[in-house]
Design a protein around this motif. Structure first.
Motif, PDB file in Angstrom:
ATOM      1  N   TYR A  88      -7.793  77.645   0.776  1.00  0.00           N
ATOM      2  CA  TYR A  88      -8.303  77.554  -0.594  1.00  0.00           C
ATOM      3  C   TYR A  88      -7.596  76.449  -1.381  1.00  0.00           C
ATOM      4  O   TYR A  88      -8.236  75.589  -2.004  1.00  0.00           O
ATOM      5  N   THR A 139      -8.663  72.920  -0.743  1.00  0.00           N
ATOM      6  CA  THR A 139      -9.903  72.448  -1.376  1.00  0.00           C
ATOM      7  C   THR A 139      -9.664  71.970  -2.815  1.00  0.00           C
ATOM      8  O   THR A 139     -10.512  71.287  -3.380  1.00  0.00           O
ATOM      9  N   ILE A 140      -8.549  72.368  -3.420  1.00  0.00           N
ATOM     10  CA  ILE A 140      -8.251  71.874  -4.774  1.00  0.00           C
ATOM     11  C   ILE A 140      -7.068  70.895  -4.739  1.00  0.00           C
ATOM     12  O   ILE A 140      -6.351  70.721  -5.713  1.00  0.00           O
ATOM     13  N   ASN A 141      -6.916  70.301  -3.537  1.00  0.00           N
ATOM     14  CA  ASN A 141      -5.950  69.207  -3.377  1.00  0.00           C
ATOM     15  C   ASN A 141      -4.492  69.637  -3.553  1.00  0.00           C
ATOM     16  O   ASN A 141      -3.676  68.879  -4.069  1.00  0.00           O
ATOM     17  N   ASP A 196       1.002  68.770  -5.026  1.00  0.00           N
ATOM     18  CA  ASP A 196      -0.215  67.976  -4.982  1.00  0.00           C
ATOM     19  C   ASP A 196      -0.299  67.294  -3.616  1.00  0.00           C
ATOM     20  O   ASP A 196       0.681  66.717  -3.139  1.00  0.00           O
ATOM     21  N   ASN A 252      -6.164  74.792 -14.322  1.00  0.00           N
ATOM     22  CA  ASN A 252      -7.394  73.991 -14.408  1.00  0.00           C
ATOM     23  C   ASN A 252      -8.049  73.843 -13.046  1.00  0.00           C
ATOM     24  O   ASN A 252      -9.247  74.012 -12.886  1.00  0.00           O
ATOM     25  N   ARG A 253      -7.222  73.543 -12.035  1.00  0.00           N
ATOM     26  CA  ARG A 253      -7.786  73.335 -10.694  1.00  0.00           C
ATOM     27  C   ARG A 253      -8.390  74.624 -10.155  1.00  0.00           C
ATOM     28  O   ARG A 253      -9.455  74.628  -9.555  1.00  0.00           O
ATOM     29  N   VAL A 254      -7.666  75.738 -10.365  1.00  0.00           N
ATOM     30  CA  VAL A 254      -8.133  77.021  -9.846  1.00  0.00           C
ATOM     31  C   VAL A 254      -9.400  77.467 -10.585  1.00  0.00           C
ATOM     32  O   VAL A 254     -10.321  78.022  -9.983  1.00  0.00           O
ATOM     33  N   LYS A 258     -11.707  75.580 -11.997  1.00  0.00           N
ATOM     34  CA  LYS A 258     -12.872  74.729 -11.698  1.00  0.00           C
ATOM     35  C   LYS A 258     -13.521  75.111 -10.392  1.00  0.00           C
ATOM     36  O   LYS A 258     -14.677  74.834 -10.145  1.00  0.00           O
ATOM     37  N   PHE A 259     -12.769  75.753  -9.527  1.00  0.00           N
ATOM     38  CA  PHE A 259     -13.237  76.023  -8.155  1.00  0.00           C
ATOM     39  C   PHE A 259     -14.486  76.885  -8.148  1.00  0.00           C
ATOM     40  O   PHE A 259     -14.553  77.912  -8.798  1.00  0.00           O
TER      41      PHE A 259
END
Ligand code: UDP
Length: 236
Positions: A165, A168-170, A203, A231-233, A235-236
């Motif tokens: 997981y 996928t969000i780098n 990152d 933010n990254r989590v 947006k997923f």
């Protein structure tokens, strides 16, 4: 759900009883500690980030068949959870050497491990959360052999699901700590939280630390890193 008496106050969260004995309310704080409570501070907005992020992750894990204490998000800082009694172990999984692993074994931070490691610490602040092995856990009746098997299985599955997981969000999942609890029918489920307080998250491209190490090591941009993870989590 009505918030009743305070049952427990930890370093980062408070736990309240509710009118239903099978449910608790967890309330996340902004206070931060490191090095067994020696370093204290506040990370503005951390309570919200950890609550919201942990809830997203627990729902993702539930979809993958991993049972958790999550019931529902009440507001930005509070969540309704299943009442469990916490097994007094910190269950740590590592993919890359860092932190106490690097220190203890003299392995440079950032070295990819040939396979994930699983380790346990006794949850006891007064003793400084010492490392404990499985024979010691059994000898002290902290868990049964079946429970330990279950805990190892849960830790491994959480690592598989979350490593994929975060990829996928780098983000590279370096290591993390989970806690499990016993429900009143004796089942072991995932409890506590999964957040930048309890994981090392780098990152993928820049290697920038997006977790509590920014606070531990005075790296600056602490609040920004927590917000960036949320933010990254989200947006997923
Ligand atoms: N960890 C945690 N709570 C603790 C100790 C460790 O959440 O009381 C997490 C920590 O954030 C890291 C992983 O467990 O993601 C491994 O931590 P380590 O043993 O390297 O300890 P540290 O260097 O944090 O003292």
């Amino acid at each position: 759900m009505e918030k009743l008496e305070l049952l427990y106050e930890g370093k980062a969260k408070k736990v309240y009883a509710t009118s239903d004995p099978e449910k608790y309310i967890v309330s996340y704080k902004d206070s931060a500690t490191a090095f067994n409570g020696e370093k204290k501070g506040e990370i503005i907005g951390k309570g919200e980030v950890n609550n919201l992020m942990s809830n997203i992750i627990f729902q993702l894990l539930a979809k993958e068949g991993i049972k958790t204490h999550f019931i529902s998000e009440l507001n930005e800082r509070e969540t309704l959870v299943r009442a469990v009694s916490i097994v007094p172990l910190e269950v740590i999984v590592r993919n890359v050497a860092a932190g106490s692993f690097s220190k203890r074994f003299g392995v440079a931070e950032g070295i990819e491990l040939k396979q994930p490691t699983l380790e346990f610490c006794l949850k006891d602040d007064a003793l400084g959360d010492p490392m404990i092995n499985t024979s010691q856990i059994l000898a002290l009746s902290l868990a049964t052999p079946r429970e330990l098997e279950r805990i190892a299985y849960i830790a491994t599955r959480v690592n598989e699901v979350l490593s994929n997981y975060f990829d996928t969000i780098n983000v590279k999942l370096i290591d993390f700590k989970i806690e499990v609890g016993r429900t009143n029918n004796g089942e072991i489920i995932l409890a506590d939280e999964i957040s930048p307080d309890t994981c090392r998250l780098w990152d993928k491209e820049t290697g920038k630390k997006l977790d509590k190490d920014r606070f531990r090591q005075n790296l600056g941009e602490v609040e920004e890193a927590y917000q960036e993870m949320l933010n990254r989590v989200s947006k997923f």
